[in-house]
Design an enzyme around this catalytic site. Structure first.
Site, PDB file in Angstrom:
ATOM      1  N   ASP A  90     -11.517   2.581   3.877  1.00 45.44           N
ATOM      2  CA  ASP A  90     -11.887   1.168   3.868  1.00 45.44           C
ATOM      3  C   ASP A  90     -13.403   1.000   3.719  1.00 45.44           C
ATOM      4  O   ASP A  90     -13.873  -0.082   3.383  1.00 45.44           O
ATOM      5  CB  ASP A  90     -11.492   0.517   5.210  1.00 45.44           C
ATOM      6  CG  ASP A  90     -10.272  -0.375   5.091  1.00 45.44           C
ATOM      7  OD1 ASP A  90     -10.014  -0.903   3.994  1.00 45.44           O
ATOM      8  OD2 ASP A  90      -9.583  -0.552   6.113  1.00 45.44           O
ATOM      9  N   LYS A 147       0.845  -1.203   0.000  1.00 42.84           N
ATOM     10  CA  LYS A 147       0.000   0.000   0.000  1.00 42.84           C
ATOM     11  C   LYS A 147       0.877   1.248   0.000  1.00 42.84           C
ATOM     12  O   LYS A 147       0.633   2.201  -0.749  1.00 42.84           O
ATOM     13  CB  LYS A 147      -0.930  -0.002   1.226  1.00 42.84           C
ATOM     14  CG  LYS A 147      -2.097  -0.952   1.080  1.00 42.84           C
ATOM     15  CD  LYS A 147      -2.811  -1.213   2.400  1.00 42.84           C
ATOM     16  CE  LYS A 147      -3.858  -2.304   2.191  1.00 42.84           C
ATOM     17  NZ  LYS A 147      -4.407  -2.842   3.434  1.00 42.84           N
ATOM     18  N   GLN A 190      -5.080  -1.505   9.457  1.00 39.17           N
ATOM     19  CA  GLN A 190      -4.982  -2.860   8.917  1.00 39.17           C
ATOM     20  C   GLN A 190      -5.596  -3.872   9.893  1.00 39.17           C
ATOM     21  O   GLN A 190      -5.291  -3.855  11.086  1.00 39.17           O
ATOM     22  CB  GLN A 190      -3.500  -3.199   8.648  1.00 39.17           C
ATOM     23  CG  GLN A 190      -3.275  -4.517   7.949  1.00 39.17           C
ATOM     24  CD  GLN A 190      -3.791  -4.549   6.505  1.00 39.17           C
ATOM     25  OE1 GLN A 190      -3.778  -3.537   5.802  1.00 39.17           O
ATOM     26  NE2 GLN A 190      -4.253  -5.698   6.071  1.00 39.17           N
TER      27      GLN A 190
HETATM   28  N1  GUN Z   1      -7.300  -7.042   6.170  1.00 40.46           N
HETATM   29  C1  GUN Z   1      -7.669  -7.839   5.132  1.00 40.46           C
HETATM   30  N2  GUN Z   1      -8.333  -7.099   4.198  1.00 40.46           N
HETATM   31  C2  GUN Z   1      -8.375  -5.841   4.669  1.00 40.46           C
HETATM   32  C3  GUN Z   1      -8.922  -4.635   4.143  1.00 40.46           C
HETATM   33  O1  GUN Z   1      -9.517  -4.574   3.062  1.00 40.46           O
HETATM   34  N3  GUN Z   1      -8.759  -3.537   4.934  1.00 40.46           N
HETATM   35  C4  GUN Z   1      -8.135  -3.590   6.133  1.00 40.46           C
HETATM   36  N4  GUN Z   1      -8.046  -2.471   6.828  1.00 40.46           N
HETATM   37  N5  GUN Z   1      -7.627  -4.688   6.644  1.00 40.46           N
HETATM   38  C5  GUN Z   1      -7.747  -5.805   5.910  1.00 40.46           C
END
Ligand code: GUN
Length: 296
Positions: A121, A54, A98
């Site tokens: 998100d 990211k 995350q």
């Molecule tokens: N962990 C697995 N997929 C995601 C996601 O799309 N966003 C976040 N914040 N954590 C994750």
């Protein structure tokens, strides 16, 4: 029939190019550089890889990236204090914590502390409520990526299709179902207690598999010509590649399914690359909305 392989990697590259072009416009015309803050708690190796990717792709798109890492023992108060600081930082337009978080932290408390307009998100209750009621909020990245690929495949029109979503998570299954409903699909959400899953899947023009069970969906579950979106990313042992080696597979038995489906996303190279591309897109959307700007 041999299915068309939907190339998520190429599609994601197109989305990222559009994001980079929008970022240039925001910089040149409005003096705004979109900023994304990512918060990682603990040392989960998969999460570390996601966060690194990211960070790298945010910078490549011309945006600012702020990564905050904490030890696995961090308490909720510390995390909430950081979220509050990021909510009030004008250089930060998007915030992503995350998941999963360690057990001592209430995930919902942290997610719902993020300012909804910075919740890239799309997990905040306000954003899930807006998605469910047809409002303009932030849409979760993985289902958004799946929808963009489906709309591209069907030339923008999903109306009247029978869509079966396998999995009911807040991250993928539920928002995916809402998005398909908003496109006028007839939507069925299936899960671990569904009585006859193969029978449900057999009625589907569109199958979105998001259960996290390697190669669970079998080829003979599918209707001839179904379009299959495989969200699963499962690491399974691959002794044929050598001792201790692994390979990635989806939730769908790809070789079998591609004989019956008309189109299918591969794993890797399908949904995965679209998720980060959509995160970058959401960050630009968030920056525009916060500044009251509409990009044409
Ligand atoms: N962990 C697995 N997929 C995601 C996601 O799309 N966003 C976040 N914040 N954590 C994750």
């Amino acid at each position: 029939m041999s299915a068309h392989i939907i190339d998520g990697k190429a599609f994601a590259e197109k989305v990222r190019h559009q994001v980079a072009a929008d970022v240039t416009l925001l910089k040149n015309n409005h003096n705004i550089i979109p900023g994304l803050a990512v918060v990682l708690v603990g040392e989960d190796p998969a999460s570390q890889v996601y966060v690194r990717n990211k960070h790298k792709q945010t910078l490549e798109a011309g945006m600012k990236s702020f990564v905050h890492t904490f030890s696995a023992e961090t308490d909720q108060t510390t995390l909430l204090a950081l979220v509050d600081q990021l909510n009030n930082d004008p250089a930060v337009h998007g915030i992503l914590v995350q998941l999963p978080l360690p057990n001592q932290i209430d995930e919902n408390a942290v997610i719902n502390a993020i300012a909804p307009e910075k919740d890239v998100d799309g997990f905040h209750v306000i954003n899930s409520g807006l998605l469910a009621t047809g409002g303009e909020g932030m849409v979760p990245c993985t289902p958004l990526g799946c929808l963009l690929m489906l709309k591209d495949h069907f030339n923008g029109n999903l109306s009247g299709k029978n869509a079966v979503v396998i999995g009911r998570s807040n991250i993928v299954g539920k928002p995916m179902a809402q998005l398909l409903l908003n496109e006028s699909c007839t939507v069925t959400i299936t899960h671990s207690r569904t009585a006859d899953l193969p029978a449900e899947v057999r009625r589907a023009d569109i199958v979105v598999a998001a259960v996290g069970r390697p190669e669970m969906v079998q080829g003979d579950w599918l209707k001839e010509g179904a379009v299959v979106i495989d969200v699963g990313i499962n690491r399974i042992p691959a002794p044929e590649r050598g001792e201790g080696k692994f390979r990635l597979v989806g939730d769908v038995n790809f070789d079998e399914a591609s004989k019956t489906a008309s189109a299918i996303t591969p794993v890797p190279g399908g949904v995965g690359p679209m998720t980060i591309a959509c995160l970058l897109r959401n960050t630009v959307t968030a920056a525009c909305r916060q500044a009251g700007i509409t990009l044409s």
